[in-house]
Scaffold this motif. Structure first.
Motif, mmCIF file in Angstrom:
data_model
loop_
_atom_site.group_PDB
_atom_site.id
_atom_site.type_symbol
_atom_site.label_atom_id
_atom_site.label_comp_id
_atom_site.label_asym_id
_atom_site.label_seq_id
_atom_site.Cartn_x
_atom_site.Cartn_y
_atom_site.Cartn_z
ATOM 1 N N THR A 150 60.945 50.951 59.898
ATOM 2 C CA THR A 150 60.759 52.275 59.303
ATOM 3 C C THR A 150 60.597 52.208 57.796
ATOM 4 O O THR A 150 59.755 52.885 57.229
ATOM 5 C CB THR A 150 61.937 53.205 59.670
ATOM 6 N N PHE A 151 61.383 51.393 57.128
ATOM 7 C CA PHE A 151 61.304 51.326 55.668
ATOM 8 C C PHE A 151 60.367 50.237 55.182
ATOM 9 O O PHE A 151 59.771 50.353 54.119
ATOM 10 C CB PHE A 151 62.705 51.161 55.070
ATOM 11 N N TYR A 203 55.850 56.165 60.755
ATOM 12 C CA TYR A 203 56.562 57.448 60.707
ATOM 13 C C TYR A 203 56.538 58.064 59.313
ATOM 14 O O TYR A 203 56.365 59.255 59.157
ATOM 15 C CB TYR A 203 58.002 57.251 61.171
ATOM 16 N N ARG A 204 56.705 57.267 58.272
ATOM 17 C CA ARG A 204 56.772 57.778 56.898
ATOM 18 C C ARG A 204 55.410 57.927 56.232
ATOM 19 O O ARG A 204 55.326 58.368 55.097
ATOM 20 C CB ARG A 204 57.686 56.904 56.063
ATOM 21 N N ILE A 205 54.354 57.540 56.913
ATOM 22 C CA ILE A 205 53.002 57.670 56.355
ATOM 23 C C ILE A 205 52.527 59.097 56.557
ATOM 24 O O ILE A 205 52.377 59.563 57.676
ATOM 25 C CB ILE A 205 52.017 56.680 57.031
ATOM 26 N N ASN A 206 52.272 59.783 55.450
ATOM 27 C CA ASN A 206 51.827 61.181 55.520
ATOM 28 C C ASN A 206 50.326 61.337 55.426
ATOM 29 O O ASN A 206 49.775 62.304 55.938
ATOM 30 C CB ASN A 206 52.493 62.000 54.410
ATOM 31 N N ILE A 228 57.654 49.250 56.833
ATOM 32 C CA ILE A 228 56.359 49.593 57.435
ATOM 33 C C ILE A 228 55.939 48.586 58.508
ATOM 34 O O ILE A 228 55.423 48.961 59.534
ATOM 35 C CB ILE A 228 55.221 49.761 56.402
ATOM 36 N N ASP A 234 55.504 50.657 61.861
ATOM 37 C CA ASP A 234 56.112 51.970 62.027
ATOM 38 C C ASP A 234 55.471 52.886 60.993
ATOM 39 O O ASP A 234 55.682 52.730 59.795
ATOM 40 C CB ASP A 234 57.624 51.912 61.820
#
Length: 83
Positions: A57-58, A77-80, A60, A75
């Motif tokens: 998650t952190f 998830y944090r890619i906007n 990538i 991961d």
């Protein structure tokens, strides 16, 4: 492919996914906490890796060693956005 399963079936599901995959790229989509990393840990183990699998998650991306190959676990998830 959509598979509904219980935690005690995860190794059977991992084998099924590996056997039926038509490409080396597998994409998993689901809410946080639904077990994506647990499934990926099992897939990496079934493929023969002894590496410790964790959620990237952190970071990538995490890389896991196989006998003559590698597994890359992304991961997003944090890619906007693409940038």
């Amino acid at each position: 492919m959509k598979i509904h399963y219980e935690l005690n079936d995860v190794e059977q599901v991992a084998n099924q996914l590996i056997t039926n995959a038509k490409t080396k790229t597998l994409l998993f989509y689901g809410d946080m906490g639904v077990g994506k990393t647990t499934l990926i840990k099992t897939i990496v183990k079934v493929l023969g890796s002894n590496d410790e699998v964790s959620s990237p998650t952190f970071s990538i991306v995490n890389e896991y060693e196989l006998n003559n190959d590698k597994v890359y676990h992304f991961d997003l998830y944090r890619i906007n956005d693409i940038e």
